[in-house]
Design a protein around this motif. Structure first.
Motif, mmCIF file in Angstrom:
data_model
loop_
_atom_site.group_PDB
_atom_site.id
_atom_site.type_symbol
_atom_site.label_atom_id
_atom_site.label_comp_id
_atom_site.label_asym_id
_atom_site.label_seq_id
_atom_site.Cartn_x
_atom_site.Cartn_y
_atom_site.Cartn_z
ATOM 1 N N THR A 214 43.094 33.037 44.900
ATOM 2 C CA THR A 214 42.523 32.413 43.703
ATOM 3 C C THR A 214 42.969 33.177 42.463
ATOM 4 O O THR A 214 43.568 34.247 42.559
ATOM 5 C CB THR A 214 40.979 32.418 43.741
ATOM 6 O OG1 THR A 214 40.519 33.756 43.587
ATOM 7 C CG2 THR A 214 40.448 31.821 45.028
ATOM 8 N N ASP A 215 42.644 32.643 41.317
ATOM 9 C CA ASP A 215 42.937 33.317 40.059
ATOM 10 C C ASP A 215 41.712 34.030 39.503
ATOM 11 O O ASP A 215 41.671 34.366 38.327
ATOM 12 C CB ASP A 215 43.447 32.305 39.023
ATOM 13 C CG ASP A 215 44.842 31.810 39.357
ATOM 14 O OD1 ASP A 215 45.587 32.555 40.021
ATOM 15 O OD2 ASP A 215 45.172 30.685 38.958
ATOM 16 N N ARG A 216 40.699 34.256 40.341
ATOM 17 C CA ARG A 216 39.479 34.909 39.880
ATOM 18 C C ARG A 216 39.785 36.323 39.391
ATOM 19 O O ARG A 216 40.601 37.032 39.963
ATOM 20 C CB ARG A 216 38.458 34.993 41.021
ATOM 21 C CG ARG A 216 37.913 33.642 41.424
ATOM 22 C CD ARG A 216 37.098 33.690 42.672
ATOM 23 N NE ARG A 216 35.910 34.515 42.516
ATOM 24 C CZ ARG A 216 35.003 34.670 43.464
ATOM 25 N NH1 ARG A 216 35.139 34.055 44.628
ATOM 26 N NH2 ARG A 216 33.950 35.429 43.265
ATOM 27 N N ASP A 217 39.112 36.722 38.322
ATOM 28 C CA ASP A 217 39.241 38.083 37.802
ATOM 29 C C ASP A 217 38.281 38.974 38.577
ATOM 30 O O ASP A 217 37.169 39.265 38.144
ATOM 31 C CB ASP A 217 38.920 38.114 36.303
ATOM 32 C CG ASP A 217 39.976 37.413 35.478
ATOM 33 O OD1 ASP A 217 41.160 37.489 35.863
ATOM 34 O OD2 ASP A 217 39.620 36.824 34.452
ATOM 35 N N ASP A 218 38.709 39.382 39.769
ATOM 36 C CA ASP A 218 37.865 40.118 40.698
ATOM 37 C C ASP A 218 38.774 41.038 41.511
ATOM 38 O O ASP A 218 39.669 40.564 42.211
ATOM 39 C CB ASP A 218 37.139 39.126 41.606
ATOM 40 C CG ASP A 218 36.095 39.748 42.499
ATOM 41 O OD1 ASP A 218 36.128 40.977 42.715
ATOM 42 O OD2 ASP A 218 35.242 39.004 43.000
ATOM 43 N N TYR A 219 38.568 42.349 41.385
ATOM 44 C CA TYR A 219 39.480 43.316 41.990
ATOM 45 C C TYR A 219 38.749 44.391 42.776
ATOM 46 O O TYR A 219 37.684 44.844 42.379
ATOM 47 C CB TYR A 219 40.302 44.013 40.901
ATOM 48 C CG TYR A 219 41.064 43.053 40.036
ATOM 49 C CD1 TYR A 219 42.333 42.629 40.392
ATOM 50 C CD2 TYR A 219 40.511 42.561 38.856
ATOM 51 C CE1 TYR A 219 43.036 41.736 39.600
ATOM 52 C CE2 TYR A 219 41.202 41.668 38.058
ATOM 53 C CZ TYR A 219 42.462 41.258 38.441
ATOM 54 O OH TYR A 219 43.151 40.373 37.663
ATOM 55 N N VAL A 220 39.360 44.823 43.885
ATOM 56 C CA VAL A 220 38.915 45.992 44.633
ATOM 57 C C VAL A 220 39.744 47.165 44.128
ATOM 58 O O VAL A 220 40.966 47.070 44.005
ATOM 59 C CB VAL A 220 39.114 45.809 46.150
ATOM 60 C CG1 VAL A 220 38.847 47.105 46.894
ATOM 61 C CG2 VAL A 220 38.234 44.694 46.669
#
Length: 97
Positions: A19-25
């Motif tokens: 996805t293009d979600r702004d969500d990072y580990v």
């Protein structure tokens, strides 16, 4: 999109790669150490960052383990400052299981 904290020893990867979600580990020295993502709060969009407290990174009293920032750069700076202070006061991380 690159994160400011994606400089050694920090790297990042998308939590949801398809996805293009702004969500990072966030990773440090091969360990998943936290997460940063964009979220909606009552007063607008903010970036939420958090340090994983799960046995390999001990919590240190007085060191924030999460916070909200107005933008990604500010979230990265806050995360890095808090995590590095935690590492300095608690010692090195233990291996993940």
């Amino acid at each position: 999109m690159a994160l400011v904290i994606c400089i050694m020893p920090y790297t990042c990867r998308r939590t949801w790669p398809d996805t293009d979600r702004d969500d990072y580990v966030i990773r440090c020295e091969g360990l998943d150490v936290g997460r940063v993502y964009r979220t909606q709060v009552p007063y607008g969009e903010r970036w939420l960052w958090g340090i994983y407290i799960n046995g390999h990174v001990p919590q240190v009293e007085g060191v924030p383990v999460a916070g909200l920032a107005p933008d990604l750069d500010a979230a990265a700076v806050q995360f890095k400052a808090s995590y590095e202070r935690m590492r300095a006061e608690a010692g090195p991380s233990k291996p993940q299981r």
